[in-house]
Motif scaffolding. Structure first.
Motif, mmCIF file in Angstrom:
data_model
loop_
_atom_site.group_PDB
_atom_site.id
_atom_site.type_symbol
_atom_site.label_atom_id
_atom_site.label_comp_id
_atom_site.label_asym_id
_atom_site.label_seq_id
_atom_site.Cartn_x
_atom_site.Cartn_y
_atom_site.Cartn_z
ATOM 1 N N ARG A 152 -5.202 -0.143 -7.575
ATOM 2 C CA ARG A 152 -4.468 -1.148 -6.559
ATOM 3 C C ARG A 152 -4.328 -0.631 -5.455
ATOM 4 N NH1 ARG A 152 -3.995 -6.379 -8.718
ATOM 5 N NH2 ARG A 152 -2.985 -6.081 -11.019
ATOM 6 N N ARG A 153 -4.105 0.918 -5.139
ATOM 7 C CA ARG A 153 -4.219 1.307 -3.811
ATOM 8 C C ARG A 153 -5.540 1.262 -3.096
ATOM 9 N NH1 ARG A 153 -4.837 7.698 -3.962
ATOM 10 N NH2 ARG A 153 -6.983 6.621 -4.324
ATOM 11 N N ASP A 154 -6.427 1.280 -3.923
ATOM 12 C CA ASP A 154 -7.809 1.342 -3.342
ATOM 13 C C ASP A 154 -8.260 -0.139 -2.952
ATOM 14 O OD1 ASP A 154 -8.049 3.975 -3.646
ATOM 15 O OD2 ASP A 154 -9.465 3.969 -5.322
ATOM 16 N N VAL A 166 7.409 -0.850 -6.841
ATOM 17 C CA VAL A 166 6.098 -1.490 -6.617
ATOM 18 C C VAL A 166 6.126 -3.061 -6.712
ATOM 19 C CG1 VAL A 166 3.888 -1.807 -7.546
ATOM 20 C CG2 VAL A 166 4.842 0.408 -7.365
ATOM 21 N N GLU A 180 2.153 1.886 -3.537
ATOM 22 C CA GLU A 180 1.193 2.469 -4.276
ATOM 23 C C GLU A 180 0.951 3.707 -3.982
ATOM 24 O OE1 GLU A 180 0.407 1.143 -7.020
ATOM 25 O OE2 GLU A 180 0.044 -1.074 -6.773
ATOM 26 N N HIS A 181 1.042 4.198 -2.892
ATOM 27 C CA HIS A 181 0.789 5.794 -2.573
ATOM 28 C C HIS A 181 1.957 6.528 -3.120
ATOM 29 C CE1 HIS A 181 -2.499 5.484 0.355
ATOM 30 N NE2 HIS A 181 -1.908 4.859 1.013
ATOM 31 N N VAL A 183 1.332 6.359 -7.123
ATOM 32 C CA VAL A 183 0.404 7.334 -7.446
ATOM 33 C C VAL A 183 1.185 9.073 -7.353
ATOM 34 C CG1 VAL A 183 -1.558 8.690 -6.381
ATOM 35 C CG2 VAL A 183 -1.676 6.269 -6.806
ATOM 36 N N THR A 188 -6.125 -0.926 0.301
ATOM 37 C CA THR A 188 -6.786 -0.208 1.378
ATOM 38 C C THR A 188 -7.995 -1.181 1.888
ATOM 39 O OG1 THR A 188 -6.366 1.937 0.694
ATOM 40 C CG2 THR A 188 -8.096 1.730 2.032
ATOM 41 N N ALA A 219 -1.439 7.998 2.516
ATOM 42 C CA ALA A 219 -0.153 8.576 2.059
ATOM 43 C C ALA A 219 0.212 9.721 2.399
ATOM 44 C CB ALA A 219 -0.972 9.113 0.632
ATOM 45 N N LEU A 247 0.726 -1.199 -0.078
ATOM 46 C CA LEU A 247 0.061 0.015 0.160
ATOM 47 C C LEU A 247 0.783 1.204 0.024
ATOM 48 C CD1 LEU A 247 -2.680 1.524 0.267
ATOM 49 C CD2 LEU A 247 -2.788 0.903 2.611
ATOM 50 N N HIS A 256 -2.552 2.202 -10.731
ATOM 51 C CA HIS A 256 -1.929 2.206 -9.181
ATOM 52 C C HIS A 256 -3.207 2.953 -8.405
ATOM 53 C CE1 HIS A 256 2.149 0.959 -10.007
ATOM 54 N NE2 HIS A 256 2.125 1.755 -11.040
ATOM 55 N N LEU A 257 -4.081 3.791 -8.653
ATOM 56 C CA LEU A 257 -5.062 4.047 -7.943
ATOM 57 C C LEU A 257 -6.029 3.193 -7.738
ATOM 58 C CD1 LEU A 257 -6.302 7.467 -9.734
ATOM 59 C CD2 LEU A 257 -5.200 7.416 -7.391
#
Length: 160
Positions: free
Chosen positions: A62-64, A107, A30-31, A34, A67, A80, A27, A59-60
């Motif tokens: 994957r980040r979500d 990543v 990924e932050h 982004v 989370t 982030a 995570l 990446h947004l």
């Protein structure tokens, strides 16, 4: 006195803790991705701008997803940072491509750790993310590495 074997639930807790730690690290990666792609997208031109936009969206997503994964593993998702330090100064189009490749390699490294720590569907998702990052890194760099996600090993091999 003999040492007793840990019970099955204790081992599962340990595996769960390892998966949570690796998911938190992915995570965080990924932050940072982004953030980095915000810069890459602002400076990329032509077809590279489209690649940057697609990578940013990936990446947004994957980040979500991570989370939600961290929450599902019982953790509190790391937020982030307000800003991230770039690994080098970005001045030229070649620097932009190098930054994008570096982002993807970092990543991939985080997802490599998650593949090792996770099981079941999370492991498959991490392997898919690792593969996608490795492909993007190869596109940005113009070539691949022998062990995606293990950049330190491939760097040593190149300098041997």
């Amino acid at each position: 006195m003999t040492r007793s074997q840990p019970s099955q639930p204790a081992r599962q807790e340990s595996a769960s803790a390892r998966a949570l730690t690796a998911a938190q690290a992915a995570l965080a990666a990924e932050h940072a991705a982004v953030y980095g792609y915000g810069l890459v997208g602002a400076r990329a031109t032509g077809p590279r701008a489209n690649e940057a936009r697609d990578a940013y969206g990936g990446h947004l997503a994957r980040r979500d997803a991570l989370t939600r994964t961290v929450r599902g593993l019982g953790g509190v998702p790391r937020p982030a940072e307000a800003a991230y330090t770039l690994p080098f100064e970005v001045r030229t189009p070649a620097d932009v491509e190098r930054l994008a490749a570096e982002i993807e390699e970092r990543v991939a490294g985080a997802y490599s750790d998650l593949v090792r720590a996770a099981e079941g569907p999370l492991r498959r998702e991490a392997a898919d993310a690792l593969s996608q990052a490795a492909v993007r890194a190869a596109r940005w760099r113009g070539g691949g590495v022998a062990f995606p996600g293990l950049a330190e090993r491939s760097d040593r091999a190149r300098h041997s």
